[in-house]
Design a protein around this motif. Sequence first.
Motif, PDB file in Angstrom:
ATOM      1  N   VAL A  36       0.879  -1.283   0.052  1.00  0.00           N
ATOM      2  CA  VAL A  36       0.126  -0.023   0.127  1.00  0.00           C
ATOM      3  C   VAL A  36       0.855   1.280   0.009  1.00  0.00           C
ATOM      4  N   PHE A  37       0.735   2.103  -0.721  1.00  0.00           N
ATOM      5  CA  PHE A  37       1.368   3.435  -0.590  1.00  0.00           C
ATOM      6  C   PHE A  37       0.328   4.691  -0.773  1.00  0.00           C
ATOM      7  N   VAL A  38       0.646   5.447   0.450  1.00  0.00           N
ATOM      8  CA  VAL A  38      -0.190   6.549   0.769  1.00  0.00           C
ATOM      9  C   VAL A  38       0.391   7.679  -0.014  1.00  0.00           C
ATOM     10  N   VAL A  39      -0.395   8.535  -0.860  1.00  0.00           N
ATOM     11  CA  VAL A  39       0.304   9.772  -1.680  1.00  0.00           C
ATOM     12  C   VAL A  39      -0.457  10.869  -1.037  1.00  0.00           C
ATOM     13  N   GLY A  40       0.440  11.745  -0.414  1.00  0.00           N
ATOM     14  CA  GLY A  40      -0.379  13.005   0.168  1.00  0.00           C
ATOM     15  C   GLY A  40       0.442  14.211  -0.408  1.00  0.00           C
ATOM     16  N   CYS A  41      -0.268  15.361   0.117  1.00  0.00           N
ATOM     17  CA  CYS A  41       0.316  16.674  -0.600  1.00  0.00           C
ATOM     18  C   CYS A  41       1.783  17.023   0.303  1.00  0.00           C
ATOM     19  N   MET A  42       2.404  17.851  -0.198  1.00  0.00           N
ATOM     20  CA  MET A  42       3.707  18.277   0.420  1.00  0.00           C
ATOM     21  C   MET A  42       3.524  18.560   1.855  1.00  0.00           C
ATOM     22  N   GLU A  43       4.420  18.327   2.539  1.00  0.00           N
ATOM     23  CA  GLU A  43       4.478  18.580   4.073  1.00  0.00           C
ATOM     24  C   GLU A  43       4.581  20.091   4.240  1.00  0.00           C
ATOM     25  N   VAL A  69       3.219  -8.733  12.712  1.00  0.00           N
ATOM     26  CA  VAL A  69       2.411  -9.723  12.557  1.00  0.00           C
ATOM     27  C   VAL A  69       2.850 -10.667  11.148  1.00  0.00           C
ATOM     28  N   GLY A  70       4.271 -10.351  10.896  1.00  0.00           N
ATOM     29  CA  GLY A  70       4.907 -11.130  10.189  1.00  0.00           C
ATOM     30  C   GLY A  70       4.714 -10.792   8.418  1.00  0.00           C
ATOM     31  N   VAL A  71       3.747  -9.538   8.079  1.00  0.00           N
ATOM     32  CA  VAL A  71       3.672  -9.410   6.767  1.00  0.00           C
ATOM     33  C   VAL A  71       4.832  -8.622   6.101  1.00  0.00           C
ATOM     34  N   GLY A  72       5.437  -7.593   6.997  1.00  0.00           N
ATOM     35  CA  GLY A  72       6.546  -7.042   6.674  1.00  0.00           C
ATOM     36  C   GLY A  72       6.347  -5.465   6.474  1.00  0.00           C
ATOM     37  N   GLY A  73       7.132  -4.722   7.310  1.00  0.00           N
ATOM     38  CA  GLY A  73       6.783  -3.189   7.298  1.00  0.00           C
ATOM     39  C   GLY A  73       7.025  -2.489   6.153  1.00  0.00           C
ATOM     40  N   ASP A  74       7.999  -3.228   5.451  1.00  0.00           N
ATOM     41  CA  ASP A  74       8.370  -2.503   4.335  1.00  0.00           C
ATOM     42  C   ASP A  74       7.412  -2.359   2.937  1.00  0.00           C
ATOM     43  N   ARG A  75       6.193  -3.174   3.329  1.00  0.00           N
ATOM     44  CA  ARG A  75       5.318  -3.002   2.176  1.00  0.00           C
ATOM     45  C   ARG A  75       4.453  -1.978   2.257  1.00  0.00           C
ATOM     46  N   ILE A  76       4.537  -0.953   3.216  1.00  0.00           N
ATOM     47  CA  ILE A  76       3.869   0.187   3.272  1.00  0.00           C
ATOM     48  C   ILE A  76       4.489   1.368   3.262  1.00  0.00           C
ATOM     49  N   LYS A  77       4.425   2.711   2.380  1.00  0.00           N
ATOM     50  CA  LYS A  77       5.121   3.739   2.382  1.00  0.00           C
ATOM     51  C   LYS A  77       4.281   5.019   2.152  1.00  0.00           C
ATOM     52  N   MET A  78       4.748   6.049   2.655  1.00  0.00           N
ATOM     53  CA  MET A  78       3.952   7.409   2.449  1.00  0.00           C
ATOM     54  C   MET A  78       4.782   8.129   1.509  1.00  0.00           C
ATOM     55  N   PHE A  79       4.280   8.680   0.537  1.00  0.00           N
ATOM     56  CA  PHE A  79       5.061   9.575  -0.294  1.00  0.00           C
ATOM     57  C   PHE A  79       4.298  11.057  -0.383  1.00  0.00           C
ATOM     58  N   ASN A  80       4.875  12.087  -0.657  1.00  0.00           N
ATOM     59  CA  ASN A  80       4.252  13.404  -0.520  1.00  0.00           C
ATOM     60  C   ASN A  80       4.834  14.140  -2.040  1.00  0.00           C
ATOM     61  N   LEU A  81       3.487  14.905  -2.555  1.00  0.00           N
ATOM     62  CA  LEU A  81       3.924  15.393  -3.947  1.00  0.00           C
ATOM     63  C   LEU A  81       2.704  16.436  -4.022  1.00  0.00           C
ATOM     64  N   SER A  82       2.813  17.288  -4.964  1.00  0.00           N
ATOM     65  CA  SER A  82       2.035  18.263  -5.135  1.00  0.00           C
ATOM     66  C   SER A  82       1.068  17.815  -6.296  1.00  0.00           C
ATOM     67  N   ILE A  94       5.955   3.528  -9.630  1.00  0.00           N
ATOM     68  CA  ILE A  94       6.887   2.566 -10.362  1.00  0.00           C
ATOM     69  C   ILE A  94       7.866   2.009  -9.399  1.00  0.00           C
ATOM     70  N   GLU A  95       8.323   3.000  -8.499  1.00  0.00           N
ATOM     71  CA  GLU A  95       9.377   2.764  -7.533  1.00  0.00           C
ATOM     72  C   GLU A  95       8.525   1.655  -6.475  1.00  0.00           C
ATOM     73  N   MET A  96       7.270   1.815  -6.143  1.00  0.00           N
ATOM     74  CA  MET A  96       6.688   0.914  -5.066  1.00  0.00           C
ATOM     75  C   MET A  96       6.348  -0.256  -6.049  1.00  0.00           C
ATOM     76  N   ASP A  97       6.009  -0.336  -6.918  1.00  0.00           N
ATOM     77  CA  ASP A  97       5.531  -1.403  -7.787  1.00  0.00           C
ATOM     78  C   ASP A  97       7.089  -2.459  -7.810  1.00  0.00           C
ATOM     79  N   THR A  98       8.050  -1.782  -8.267  1.00  0.00           N
ATOM     80  CA  THR A  98       9.368  -2.707  -8.179  1.00  0.00           C
ATOM     81  C   THR A  98       9.752  -2.987  -6.774  1.00  0.00           C
ATOM     82  N   LYS A  99       9.467  -2.391  -5.871  1.00  0.00           N
ATOM     83  CA  LYS A  99       9.864  -2.855  -4.621  1.00  0.00           C
ATOM     84  C   LYS A  99       9.191  -3.738  -3.962  1.00  0.00           C
TER      85      LYS A  99
END
Lengths: 120, 222
Positions: A36-43, A69-82, A94-99
């Motif tokens: 899962v990736f969450v894309v928010g506005c710029m901080e 719980v054994g799923v892996g914390g790397d599977r989620i990430k937050m990004f910021n952009l305008s 693409i970065e998230m898909d590759t990862k």
Amino acid sequence: MRLKCPTSFRIVRVPCTGKVDAIHMLRAFEKGADGVFVVGCMEGDCHYNQGNFRARKRVEQVSEILEKVGVGGDRIKMFNLSSGEGPLFAEYSIEMDTKIRELGPSPIKKGKKVKNANAA
Amino acid sequence: MIIAKKKPMEEIIEEVKDFDKILVFGCNECVTVCEAGGKKEVEVLASALRMYFMTHGGEKEIFEKTVERQCDHEYLEEIRKDIDNYDAIISLACGVGVQFTAEKYLTTHLIPGVNTVCLGANEDRGLWTERCQACGSCVLAKTGGICPVSRCAKRVLNGPCGGSTNGKCEISKDVDCAWQLIVDRLKALDKLDDYEKVAPVKDWSTDRAGGPRTVTREDVNI
């Protein structure tokens, strides 16, 4: 802009990332999402002042839970952009898909398969 | 309100791993406000447990339910009809709720999902601090509204002690000296003369020293 994006993800639109709760992200994983990736506005640019900061904290919380719980914390990430940064969105996806491809399928899927096989 | 803190996930998993049908049981009162055991926390814990058991084998059924209060017969009755469906209940209420549920449903295993910490206030976002120790005989009228029982490490009633330095307690530089706060407040109230009055020996029999406490009110017992 005809930008290339992976087709492997589904966009869930929310009025503000502050609307995204921990349970929304956890449910995605529970239902079998590999990442899962969450894309928010710029901080600092949040229309509601703190929405994207709240989202970041919740993403961190969920990441910790997923690790435990054994799923892996790397599977989620937050990004910021305008909102004007389409190319960056494509880049992040693409970065998230590759990862996620590197990490492989979520262990939840495997667990579900075993459960279904036992039921059958 | 009662302040509680979530127990580590590992501890909860260890406690429930031998049960197959587990209810994650929340409380809508204090633990909801301190974000340890309300509806949201119930959902998150239940989801995390489901995922844990999905990835580590073991077919478990995890149920979710949150009631208005777990320290009240009326609301606890809401799960009576389903109680036989559960092997164990993880109660996310304070110690009172956990015990009350355990008393009511004698044959169902009860596991606390939070550690009950204190009676406190929500001082800031994500910060809860102790304000009361329920000693049973309140002295706040004499101490400018600041409690020496809960906020002084030594529970000194005629303070400060020699460990007070620059308004901080000797136990930590981050802890305010309660008696410094009391003096400052009495000064602001122009009641510093009250500080001169020596507090008599406190009757601690109303505190925990007198054993478990009970409040009986005949006038409301109808």
